[in-house]
Scaffold this motif. Structure first.
Motif, mmCIF file in Angstrom:
data_model
loop_
_atom_site.group_PDB
_atom_site.id
_atom_site.type_symbol
_atom_site.label_atom_id
_atom_site.label_comp_id
_atom_site.label_asym_id
_atom_site.label_seq_id
_atom_site.Cartn_x
_atom_site.Cartn_y
_atom_site.Cartn_z
ATOM 1 N N TRP A 28 -78.269 -84.436 -29.440
ATOM 2 C CA TRP A 28 -77.889 -84.948 -30.758
ATOM 3 C C TRP A 28 -77.926 -86.458 -30.876
ATOM 4 N N SER A 60 -72.256 -69.830 -25.577
ATOM 5 C CA SER A 60 -71.403 -71.004 -25.364
ATOM 6 C C SER A 60 -70.117 -70.580 -24.665
ATOM 7 N N ALA A 108 -71.731 -77.557 -26.525
ATOM 8 C CA ALA A 108 -72.786 -77.683 -25.520
ATOM 9 C C ALA A 108 -72.893 -79.154 -25.143
ATOM 10 N N HIS A 109 -73.748 -79.448 -24.194
ATOM 11 C CA HIS A 109 -73.966 -80.840 -23.807
ATOM 12 C C HIS A 109 -74.497 -81.625 -25.004
ATOM 13 N N PRO A 110 -74.002 -82.838 -25.220
ATOM 14 C CA PRO A 110 -74.336 -83.567 -26.455
ATOM 15 C C PRO A 110 -75.704 -84.229 -26.488
ATOM 16 N N GLU A 120 -69.241 -81.893 -21.736
ATOM 17 C CA GLU A 120 -69.978 -82.432 -20.598
ATOM 18 C C GLU A 120 -69.379 -81.975 -19.278
ATOM 19 N N GLY A 151 -68.990 -82.801 -28.117
ATOM 20 C CA GLY A 151 -69.641 -81.783 -27.311
ATOM 21 C C GLY A 151 -68.884 -81.532 -26.024
ATOM 22 N N VAL A 200 -70.977 -87.784 -31.089
ATOM 23 C CA VAL A 200 -71.191 -86.358 -30.856
ATOM 24 C C VAL A 200 -69.939 -85.772 -30.222
ATOM 25 N N ILE A 205 -63.382 -78.739 -29.144
ATOM 26 C CA ILE A 205 -64.400 -78.388 -30.141
ATOM 27 C C ILE A 205 -63.643 -77.820 -31.338
ATOM 28 N N GLU A 259 -70.557 -73.742 -34.564
ATOM 29 C CA GLU A 259 -69.810 -74.964 -34.870
ATOM 30 C C GLU A 259 -69.966 -75.416 -36.317
ATOM 31 N N VAL A 309 -71.468 -81.894 -33.954
ATOM 32 C CA VAL A 309 -70.567 -81.094 -33.129
ATOM 33 C C VAL A 309 -71.321 -79.857 -32.654
ATOM 34 N N GLU A 310 -71.250 -79.608 -31.360
ATOM 35 C CA GLU A 310 -71.862 -78.417 -30.773
ATOM 36 C C GLU A 310 -71.146 -78.118 -29.459
#
Length: 678
Positions: free
Chosen positions: A633, A477, A628-630, A647, A645, A643, A664, A575, A625-626
């Motif tokens: 989820w 990430s 990365a691209h959401p 983008e 995330g 979400v 984040i 996360e 929550v991550e």
């Protein structure tokens, strides 16, 4: 020479007429099947029929009655669009592929799909179609053969000793993958690897001169291959001599450049792009069969003498199986423990003692980057599961994939377990596929997650074929920090999760890493991606809960402290600790949050609905929550969830700064949860 002329160098035991009839049967079946399907590729099977005949009746050690015996030769049709060459040969050789399936070419649920599919059609060793993949798969087969031979053969007792053959076309050699794999094979001196380059000079757009003026011979010689030439594939004596010379060179793989005529014998289509990827048409088929002096008038005619000739010769080839069984029995008597180990590996059974080999961690040993925990796990289980072999695409010190104390796989130490694939991610993935398909080994390979893009076609095929391959993807990430956006994956988790039958595991702490490896090793029906951090992670201190939860894909890490949860916070990997921090913030404001660690959305989706509803209660809002691209989820948070995330692409800075700048954070997660609850 004309299409109807007797073939030069025919085996003395058979008349030239019978041999020609046997070869032309492959050609006519290809024409008729493509015509019946109204799609397909007749030209290359028509061209290569003599080579397929020579391989299956005179050179391959194979047994149609026992197609999976361990020491058979492997054959890979890298030009997978020429599938009727393979299907026709398998049918004529006596595999469980009846003529009715040839007639059903490219039809629903037939055994003859448009491109060969392993585990679907008996006698097919790997799924091919995307050009170049088969070349690299063949390298993987040869790697596995070399490794197992060095591991199990003993003086006077040779139980692993077979060749891998492949056929590649112009397109295979244009694809960069074939060069990565060929370079690796030459460097490793894989002398049991024999390839044929179908040099017909034609692609879909026309002559290869449109795009290519390479000297393939010089290129492969530079890679360390022996290069031989067959100037007319119809000259069976030349084909036989080239294969014999290839087998004799045990220190170099061999490429046999074979001149062919696409659409051989077709009066109006031979040597044209028209013969490549469309039916010849009924009128042209009739003209071509006339040029062959073909005895039948109906489609799919198989002369009885041609079928008898094929099966007589393949029965002779199958005697190698009986000879091997005799050697195997002697090996079992002389080396019973090795024999039992070989059988276990080839059956794909894991050692009974493996379960207790997985480490657990504590607050001191577990407060590490998940990539570091993975390195500990690999070295804990490696002594127990010796078939686990692999390494990295020149990142072993970063991926932490080295088995300490083990030798490196090389031309001089083929029993080595540590693999240096070089900066060849695509080849690594496709070679791993061949290794896994061969059997007897479980391959793993590491690189940065962002470079999974370089090997994605091989990952996709591993999932399609159900190959057990384990990918160690580190630096997962923006948490890798200063290397910046070129090395920071954003869309990659979502992209991998979209591949059917790929198991993606993103563990949140050291114990979850250990369990992720356990799940991956027991996941025999497809590949697994273990996705790991560069930065240190907190340790949650719940090894028993992790063991139960990881295999279910998601589990409760921290609940609402005796209350019915007002909100569920979902996260994976690094996360999860952010979600835990947000839970503490929310508690201070009277909001009771449940934190769910989601190491594998695929495993969670496969759980019974009752378990999923237990983890994610109906009607309770959710925040995921991550870093990365959401998109992964949205299914899980539902219409009323949200979400947190990323983008956009990342940036170069310390990872703590990046997490703050990209939002984040526990503050943002708590704010999102508060908005849903209020």
């Amino acid at each position: 020479m004309s299409a109807a002329s007797p073939l030069a160098g025919s085996p003395s035991a058979s008349s030239p007429e019978t041999v020609r009839l046997a070869i032309d049967t492959v050609r006519t079946l290809a024409m008729d099947a493509v015509q019946a399907a109204e799609s397909g590729h007749p030209g290359t099977p028509m061209a290569l029929a003599p080579l397929a005949y020579a391989l299956y009746t005179k050179h391959l050690r194979h047994d149609p009655v026992a197609p999976h015996w361990a020491d058979r030769d492997r054959f890979v049709l890298s030009v997978g669009h020429a599938s009727m060459l393979l299907y026709g040969s398998l049918y004529l050789a006596g595999y469980d592929l009846p003529l009715e399936e040839i007639k059903n070419f490219r039809q629903w649920e037939s055994l003859t799909p448009g491109h060969p599919e392993v585990h679907h059609t008996q006698g097919v060793e790997t799924t091919t179609g995307p050009l170049g993949q088969g070349v690299a798969n063949a390298v993987g087969f040869a790697v596995a053969e070399a490794h197992l031979a060095a591991t199990f053969n003993r003086p006077g007792h040779t139980i692993v000793d077979h060749f891998t053959y492949f056929i590649a076309g112009d397109g295979c050699l244009m694809e960069g993958l074939s060069h990565e794999a060929a370079s690796y094979a030459g460097h490793m001196k894989l002398g049991k690897l024999i390839g044929f380059f179908d040099d017909n000079g034609i692609t879909i757009d026309g002559s290869t001169a449109l795009t290519c003026s390479d000297d393939a011979a010089k290129r492969f010689e530079a890679y360390g291959w022996q290069v031989l030439h067959v100037y007319d594939v119809n000259d069976l004596a030349a084909v036989d001599a080239a294969i014999a010379e290839a087998k004799a060179d045990t220190q170099r793989p061999t490429l046999i450049i074979t001149k062919t005529h696409i659409g051989f014998g077709s009066p109006n289509r031979q040597d044209t792009a028209k013969a490549h990827g469309e039916p010849l048409g009924a009128a042209e088929i009739a003209l071509t069969k006339a040029a062959y002096n073909w005895p039948g008038t109906e489609p799919f005619h198989v002369p009885s003498e041609a079928l008898a000739h094929w099966r007589e010769h393949t029965a002779q080839r199958a005697q190698a199986h009986g000879d091997w069984q005799t050697r195997w029995q002697a090996y079992q008597w002389a080396h019973p423990e090795l024999a039992a180990e070989f059988e276990r590996r080839m059956r794909g059974e894991l050692p009974a003692s493996l379960d207790s080999a997985f480490p657990t961690f504590d607050a001191k040993s577990g407060t590490v980057a998940s990539r570091a925990a993975s390195g500990v796990v690999i070295n804990s289980i490696a002594p127990v599961v010796p078939e686990l072999i692999g390494g990295s695409a020149d990142l072993s010190g970063s991926n932490l994939t080295v088995v300490k104390g083990a030798e490196v796989f090389s031309a001089t130490t083929p029993a080595g377990r540590n693999f240096h694939f070089g900066i060849r991610e695509h080849a690594m993935g496709a070679i791993m596929n061949g290794m896994g398909l061969h059997g007897g080994v479980i391959p793993y390979g590491g690189t940065f997650l962002v470079f999974s893009d370089y090997m994605r076609p091989a990952i996709r095929l591993a999932a399609l074929m159900g190959v057990q391959a384990i990918y160690v993807f580190t630096h997962d990430s923006i948490g890798l920090g200063e290397d910046g956006p070129t090395h920071q994956p954003v869309e990659h988790l979502a992209a991998l999760r979209c591949i059917p039958n790929l198991l993606v595991l993103r563990p949140a702490d050291a114990d979850e890493v250990s369990e992720a490896w356990r799940v991956a090793l027991h996941h025999r029906s497809g590949p697994s991606a273990i996705v790991l951090t560069r930065q240190k992670l907190s340790y949650h201190g719940e090894p028993a809960r992790a063991r139960a939860g990881v295999k279910q894909g998601a589990y409760i890490v921290a609940d609402a402290a005796g209350h019915v949860p007002n909100v569920v916070l979902m996260a994976s990997g690094s996360e999860v600790e952010i979600a835990l921090a947000a839970r503490e913030q929310l508690s201070g404001h009277g909001i009771h949050a449940r934190v769910v660690s989601c190491p594998s959305l695929e495993l969670f989706a496969a759980q019974p609905v009752e378990y999923r509803h237990h983890i994610l209660p109906t009607g309770v809002p959710r925040v995921a929550v991550e870093a990365a691209h959401p998109v992964s989820w949205y299914r899980w948070v539902g219409d009323h969830g949200t979400v947190v995330g990323i983008e956009t692409f990342g940036a170069s800075a310390p990872y703590q700064t990046l997490y703050e700048k990209y939002g984040i954070t526990a503050d943002r997660v708590a704010a999102a949860a508060t908005a849903l609850v209020r």
